[in-house]
Design a protein around this motif. Sequence first.
Motif, PDB file in Angstrom:
ATOM      1  N   ASN A 146     -29.195 -63.196  76.615  1.00 24.21           N
ATOM      2  CA  ASN A 146     -27.943 -62.408  76.381  1.00 24.21           C
ATOM      3  C   ASN A 146     -27.523 -62.341  75.055  1.00 24.21           C
ATOM      4  O   ASN A 146     -26.902 -61.411  74.654  1.00 24.21           O
ATOM      5  CB  ASN A 146     -26.872 -63.545  77.004  1.00 24.21           C
ATOM      6  N   LYS A 149     -29.725 -59.495  73.617  1.00 18.24           N
ATOM      7  CA  LYS A 149     -29.022 -58.217  74.228  1.00 18.24           C
ATOM      8  C   LYS A 149     -27.800 -57.646  73.200  1.00 18.24           C
ATOM      9  O   LYS A 149     -27.511 -56.484  73.029  1.00 18.24           O
ATOM     10  CB  LYS A 149     -28.635 -58.178  75.601  1.00 18.24           C
ATOM     11  N   ARG A 150     -27.107 -58.744  72.637  1.00 20.32           N
ATOM     12  CA  ARG A 150     -25.800 -58.428  71.924  1.00 20.32           C
ATOM     13  C   ARG A 150     -26.028 -58.037  70.446  1.00 20.32           C
ATOM     14  O   ARG A 150     -25.312 -57.220  69.874  1.00 20.32           O
ATOM     15  CB  ARG A 150     -24.847 -59.291  72.131  1.00 20.32           C
TER      16      ARG A 150
END
Length: 159
Positions: A146, A149-150
């Motif tokens: 997560n 991906k950011r």
Amino acid sequence: MSTKKLTRLAMLTALTTALSLLFVLPVPQTKGVVTLCEAGIYTTALLLGGPSGAIVGSLSGGMIDFLSGYPEWALFSILIHGCQGYITGRFRHYPLLALCLGSVTMILGYAAATTIMFGFGAGIASILSNSVQNVFGILVAFPLVNYLKRTQKFSLNER
């Protein structure tokens, strides 16, 4: 396969192997080990997809067994972790489903392999340690994926 992607997979395989060798917990009942290889396999599979997850899973799984002194497990690990990485990556757009399917693949694969090598009782005994290994891998991989991906500074996606 591009040189860039091949380099990424080689680095992820080496990182997964190194991380796993830092934490090797022997399980005497099954003559196997608990490692953190799932963290690397799941991270790769969720970010790069099934084929990449299969490559990193297969190569790191086999190398971990050879380097940690369990060569009798290498063929099983290559097959099981390869399938685990592929299945997880194949369903990566549904992360929780992907992680569950990858975990079930690994847990049942090693239960079958342990049964073949050491009998039914040992196969059943392997389920708990492999479940714990998957939980730790998910706890590391899920937030890492997560975050990656950011961020714009670090990306495993092709450009």
